[in-house]
Write a protein that holds these residues in place. Structure first.
Motif, PDB file in Angstrom:
ATOM      1  N   THR A  95       0.812  -1.218   0.000  1.00 57.01           N
ATOM      2  CA  THR A  95       0.000   0.000   0.000  1.00 57.01           C
ATOM      3  C   THR A  95       0.845   1.267   0.000  1.00 57.01           C
ATOM      4  O   THR A  95       0.301   2.376  -0.049  1.00 57.01           O
ATOM      5  CB  THR A  95      -0.909   0.027   1.235  1.00 57.01           C
ATOM      6  OG1 THR A  95      -0.103  -0.083   2.418  1.00 57.01           O
ATOM      7  CG2 THR A  95      -1.914  -1.120   1.190  1.00 57.01           C
ATOM      8  N   SER A  96       2.174   1.092   0.065  1.00 55.54           N
ATOM      9  CA  SER A  96       3.125   2.216   0.116  1.00 55.54           C
ATOM     10  C   SER A  96       2.967   3.067   1.369  1.00 55.54           C
ATOM     11  O   SER A  96       3.478   4.183   1.428  1.00 55.54           O
ATOM     12  CB  SER A  96       2.988   3.109  -1.131  1.00 55.54           C
ATOM     13  OG  SER A  96       3.293   2.386  -2.309  1.00 55.54           O
ATOM     14  N   LEU A  97       2.282   2.558   2.385  1.00 52.00           N
ATOM     15  CA  LEU A  97       2.130   3.309   3.628  1.00 52.00           C
ATOM     16  C   LEU A  97       3.467   3.483   4.349  1.00 52.00           C
ATOM     17  O   LEU A  97       3.645   4.442   5.106  1.00 52.00           O
ATOM     18  CB  LEU A  97       1.126   2.606   4.551  1.00 52.00           C
ATOM     19  CG  LEU A  97      -0.341   2.624   4.096  1.00 52.00           C
ATOM     20  CD1 LEU A  97      -1.195   1.784   5.034  1.00 52.00           C
ATOM     21  CD2 LEU A  97      -0.867   4.055   4.036  1.00 52.00           C
ATOM     22  N   ASP A  98       4.388   2.554   4.107  1.00 47.04           N
ATOM     23  CA  ASP A  98       5.701   2.658   4.755  1.00 47.04           C
ATOM     24  C   ASP A  98       6.490   3.869   4.256  1.00 47.04           C
ATOM     25  O   ASP A  98       7.445   4.305   4.902  1.00 47.04           O
ATOM     26  CB  ASP A  98       6.508   1.375   4.547  1.00 47.04           C
ATOM     27  CG  ASP A  98       6.790   1.099   3.081  1.00 47.04           C
ATOM     28  OD1 ASP A  98       5.919   1.396   2.235  1.00 47.04           O
ATOM     29  OD2 ASP A  98       7.887   0.581   2.768  1.00 47.04           O
ATOM     30  N   GLU A  99       6.083   4.418   3.120  1.00 46.72           N
ATOM     31  CA  GLU A  99       6.796   5.551   2.533  1.00 46.72           C
ATOM     32  C   GLU A  99       6.377   6.891   3.142  1.00 46.72           C
ATOM     33  O   GLU A  99       7.052   7.903   2.939  1.00 46.72           O
ATOM     34  CB  GLU A  99       6.524   5.608   1.015  1.00 46.72           C
ATOM     35  CG  GLU A  99       6.771   4.317   0.254  1.00 46.72           C
ATOM     36  CD  GLU A  99       8.220   4.142  -0.138  1.00 46.72           C
ATOM     37  OE1 GLU A  99       9.013   5.075   0.114  1.00 46.72           O
ATOM     38  OE2 GLU A  99       8.565   3.077  -0.696  1.00 46.72           O
ATOM     39  N   PHE A 100       5.269   6.933   3.877  1.00 44.41           N
ATOM     40  CA  PHE A 100       4.714   8.208   4.315  1.00 44.41           C
ATOM     41  C   PHE A 100       5.667   9.065   5.157  1.00 44.41           C
ATOM     42  O   PHE A 100       5.634  10.290   5.046  1.00 44.41           O
ATOM     43  CB  PHE A 100       3.391   7.971   5.065  1.00 44.41           C
ATOM     44  CG  PHE A 100       2.194   8.001   4.160  1.00 44.41           C
ATOM     45  CD1 PHE A 100       1.257   9.009   4.251  1.00 44.41           C
ATOM     46  CD2 PHE A 100       2.015   7.025   3.195  1.00 44.41           C
ATOM     47  CE1 PHE A 100       0.150   9.043   3.408  1.00 44.41           C
ATOM     48  CE2 PHE A 100       0.927   7.033   2.348  1.00 44.41           C
ATOM     49  CZ  PHE A 100      -0.014   8.047   2.451  1.00 44.41           C
ATOM     50  N   VAL A 116      -0.875   8.634  -7.563  1.00 44.89           N
ATOM     51  CA  VAL A 116      -2.072   8.454  -6.740  1.00 44.89           C
ATOM     52  C   VAL A 116      -2.883   7.255  -7.234  1.00 44.89           C
ATOM     53  O   VAL A 116      -3.308   6.392  -6.451  1.00 44.89           O
ATOM     54  CB  VAL A 116      -2.943   9.726  -6.756  1.00 44.89           C
ATOM     55  CG1 VAL A 116      -4.274   9.472  -6.048  1.00 44.89           C
ATOM     56  CG2 VAL A 116      -2.207  10.881  -6.092  1.00 44.89           C
ATOM     57  N   ILE A 117      -3.053   7.173  -8.553  1.00 41.17           N
ATOM     58  CA  ILE A 117      -3.827   6.064  -9.132  1.00 41.17           C
ATOM     59  C   ILE A 117      -3.135   4.728  -8.881  1.00 41.17           C
ATOM     60  O   ILE A 117      -3.759   3.744  -8.465  1.00 41.17           O
ATOM     61  CB  ILE A 117      -4.030   6.285 -10.646  1.00 41.17           C
ATOM     62  CG1 ILE A 117      -4.907   7.520 -10.883  1.00 41.17           C
ATOM     63  CG2 ILE A 117      -4.660   5.050 -11.295  1.00 41.17           C
ATOM     64  CD1 ILE A 117      -4.975   7.955 -12.324  1.00 41.17           C
ATOM     65  N   ILE A 118      -1.819   4.694  -9.103  1.00 42.05           N
ATOM     66  CA  ILE A 118      -1.065   3.447  -8.911  1.00 42.05           C
ATOM     67  C   ILE A 118      -1.086   3.020  -7.447  1.00 42.05           C
ATOM     68  O   ILE A 118      -1.231   1.835  -7.124  1.00 42.05           O
ATOM     69  CB  ILE A 118       0.384   3.625  -9.412  1.00 42.05           C
ATOM     70  CG1 ILE A 118       0.402   3.714 -10.941  1.00 42.05           C
ATOM     71  CG2 ILE A 118       1.275   2.473  -8.942  1.00 42.05           C
ATOM     72  CD1 ILE A 118       1.746   4.100 -11.511  1.00 42.05           C
ATOM     73  N   THR A 119      -0.955   3.992  -6.538  1.00 42.90           N
ATOM     74  CA  THR A 119      -0.960   3.678  -5.103  1.00 42.90           C
ATOM     75  C   THR A 119      -2.312   3.107  -4.678  1.00 42.90           C
ATOM     76  O   THR A 119      -2.386   2.145  -3.905  1.00 42.90           O
ATOM     77  CB  THR A 119      -0.633   4.925  -4.278  1.00 42.90           C
ATOM     78  OG1 THR A 119       0.645   5.433  -4.675  1.00 42.90           O
ATOM     79  CG2 THR A 119      -0.599   4.606  -2.797  1.00 42.90           C
ATOM     80  N   LEU A 120      -3.389   3.698  -5.178  1.00 40.13           N
ATOM     81  CA  LEU A 120      -4.723   3.229  -4.807  1.00 40.13           C
ATOM     82  C   LEU A 120      -5.021   1.834  -5.366  1.00 40.13           C
ATOM     83  O   LEU A 120      -5.708   1.044  -4.724  1.00 40.13           O
ATOM     84  CB  LEU A 120      -5.781   4.225  -5.305  1.00 40.13           C
ATOM     85  CG  LEU A 120      -5.789   5.600  -4.613  1.00 40.13           C
ATOM     86  CD1 LEU A 120      -6.804   6.511  -5.269  1.00 40.13           C
ATOM     87  CD2 LEU A 120      -6.080   5.445  -3.129  1.00 40.13           C
ATOM     88  N   THR A 121      -4.460   1.529  -6.548  1.00 41.20           N
ATOM     89  CA  THR A 121      -4.712   0.212  -7.150  1.00 41.20           C
ATOM     90  C   THR A 121      -3.690  -0.820  -6.714  1.00 41.20           C
ATOM     91  O   THR A 121      -3.898  -2.028  -6.898  1.00 41.20           O
ATOM     92  CB  THR A 121      -4.691   0.320  -8.682  1.00 41.20           C
ATOM     93  OG1 THR A 121      -3.414   0.824  -9.127  1.00 41.20           O
ATOM     94  CG2 THR A 121      -5.790   1.265  -9.168  1.00 41.20           C
ATOM     95  N   GLY A 122      -2.548  -0.338  -6.142  1.00 36.73           N
ATOM     96  CA  GLY A 122      -1.502  -1.264  -5.714  1.00 36.73           C
ATOM     97  C   GLY A 122      -0.682  -1.814  -6.846  1.00 36.73           C
ATOM     98  O   GLY A 122       0.137  -2.715  -6.653  1.00 36.73           O
ATOM     99  N   LYS A 123      -0.847  -1.277  -8.049  1.00 36.00           N
ATOM    100  CA  LYS A 123      -0.139  -1.804  -9.221  1.00 36.00           C
ATOM    101  C   LYS A 123       1.348  -1.494  -9.123  1.00 36.00           C
ATOM    102  O   LYS A 123       1.764  -0.366  -8.961  1.00 36.00           O
ATOM    103  CB  LYS A 123      -0.700  -1.183 -10.499  1.00 36.00           C
ATOM    104  CG  LYS A 123      -0.036  -1.682 -11.761  1.00 36.00           C
ATOM    105  CD  LYS A 123      -0.620  -0.972 -12.987  1.00 36.00           C
ATOM    106  CE  LYS A 123       0.096  -1.409 -14.249  1.00 36.00           C
ATOM    107  NZ  LYS A 123      -0.430  -0.706 -15.446  1.00 36.00           N
TER     108      LYS A 123
END
Length: 480
Positions: A382-387, A470-477
């Motif tokens: 989810t890329s949450l670790d990047e925040f 934003v789109i890639i993060t939301l889709t997880g692609k």
């Protein structure tokens, strides 16, 4: 990416903005002292404020009253401020007379605002210049390496040191011929000419100043290598016609040079980009705090240790900085990296990526061969670790859009053209991430995408990459 020196009025946009604020404050205080009312709450004074804003803008730009503002002495500054004040209020008086509004305004309030503007404007200019002198320490200046012939070195260093090197600091000298000199004019001779490219590649160098004959093939070769590394070069004699890079003339230390760079940005563009970084960085930092508060207990429970992972990375032009992430791996992840190197998807070892990383918190291969994941993999997907990197954006060591910062062990393997990736501030996201992220395992392709981004940078491109992210993060692609 090279930040080109501002030209004309844009060099002093900070003084212009401060002057506009002083003018508005002067009107507010003048009206408040005379009428006990807030100027913007009264339509006639609100209109006057707008007229004064437009008048001041026109005078600042057409009369160029901020010309050489930084180098002016206190007496010169007082005279300049007085002239500028009379220009502004002279036009305002004509406006009031022409529109027959004189009776609607308090003449005393307008006169008081003139006096306040003169005092406030002059004081702010002086104080801001003092702030710039104190803030503009060597560590914040452009780290410039000088390359010169032994005969010309002392002369050029003397000239550069005597000139207004407000945005540069000379970090060393390299001579085109070997000598026993250890320093020249107090500046260290940092490497032999044959090692110049390697030194530039591995050290914190923002630009290279060259004063040597172009008839020397070694000099031309060094300039070409600097271009590969996206390190701007300033050549003293504007006499070069080689293609493939952006070139423009400017002054450094009182000398005219021809500057070459893979790309450059104007101060206004940098201001817009930095403003966007701060706005998005503030929003991202708030979300980062919330995410940390939620996942911290889970991480602590499954893998004792700090919640935030801090690692030294390589930033713009080789400057090291500390990058933050939410820890998604066990504490011994770095120690276990070598034993997993054989499974690295990036075969040349320039980066490190695994299909299934056992160092990630919660990752486990069960006896039946099933791969079990947990909180660590969730954070990475989810890329949450990047925040927490938004904290770095606010500090100014990273940008929202840029290139991913290499680790130190990756950086030491860089060839010349790889260094182009660090010609700008590293970013949380960038061209590589929106072009496939973890699916791209060819490091040369990553370098190509990053270099393409730097060479073709624009605000429109940044906006496009942001929304794609934003789109890639939301889709997880493509996340990993």
């Amino acid at each position: 990416m090279y930040k080109r020196n501002a030209q004309g009025w844009s060099r002093h946009i900070d003084f212009i903005l401060l002057d506009q604020v002083c003018l508005q404050l002067a009107l507010i205080l003048g009206v408040l002292l005379r009428t006990k009312t807030f100027a913007y709450a009264v339509p006639i004074y609100r209109n006057l404020a707008l007229v004064m804003l437009l008048t001041n803008t026109v005078i600042l730009l057409t009369r160029d009253t901020m010309h050489n503002v930084v180098s002016r002495g206190n007496l010169q500054e007082l005279i300049s401020t007085l002239k500028h004040t009379l220009y502004v209020y002279g036009v305002v008086t004509l406006y009031l007379f022409a529109m027959q509004y004189g009776d609607a305004y308090s003449r005393i309030a307008v006169f008081l605002s003139l006096i306040i503007y003169l005092i406030l404007g002059y004081s702010v200019r002086i104080l801001w210049k003092l702030h710039l002198k104190r803030h503009n320490r060597d560590r914040s200046k452009n780290a410039m390496l000088v390359v010169a012939t032994p005969d010309a070195a002392e002369d050029i260093l003397t000239r550069l040191s005597a000139g207004p090197l407000s945005n540069y600091r000379i970090v060393g000298v390299i001579l085109t011929e070997d000598t026993k000199a250890q320093e020249i004019c107090g500046y260290p001779v940092v490497a032999r000419f044959k090692d110049a490219a390697d030194y530039i590649c591995k050290e914190w160098i923002d630009s290279v100043y060259i004063e040597a004959p172009l008839s020397d093939d070694k000099v031309v070769e060094l300039m070409d290598v600097c271009t590969q590394m996206a390190v701007p070069t300033h050549y003293h004699v504007p006499n070069m016609s080689r293609n493939g890079v952006k070139r423009f003339s400017e002054k450094i230390g009182g000398t005219t040079v021809l500057t070459t760079s893979i790309s450059y940005v104007t101060p206004v563009e940098m201001l817009i980009k930095r403003t966007g970084d701060i706005i998005i960085g503030l929003i991202g930092s708030v979300f980062a705090v919330l995410v940390i508060a939620i996942v911290a207990p889970i991480i602590k429970l499954q893998s004792p240790g700090p919640v935030l992972f801090t690692q030294e990375r390589i930033g713009k032009n080789g400057k090291r900085f500390k990058m933050y992430k939410i820890r998604s791996m066990h504490m011994d992840a770095e120690e276990r990296k070598q034993e997993l190197m054989a499974d690295n998807r990036v075969k040349d070892g320039m980066m490190f990526k695994l299909d299934f990383d056992p160092r990630v918190i919660g990752n486990e291969i069960l006896p039946d061969g099933t791969r079990k994941t947990g909180i660590g993999e969730f954070l990475r997907k989810t890329s949450l670790d990047e925040f927490p990197q938004f904290f770095c954006v606010l500090k100014g060591t990273m940008s929202i859009i840029g290139t991913r910062p290499p680790t130190i062990d990756e950086y030491v393997k860089y060839q010349y053209h790889h260094r182009a990736r660090i010609a700008i501030k590293p970013g949380i996201t960038g061209m590589w991430q929106v072009s496939g992220r973890s699916e791209i395992t060819d490091f040369e392709e990553i370098v190509r995408l990053d270099t393409e981004y730097i060479a073709n940078w624009s605000m429109a491109l940044d906006i496009k990459i942001f929304f794609k992210t934003v789109i890639i993060t939301l889709t997880g692609k493509g996340a990993m």
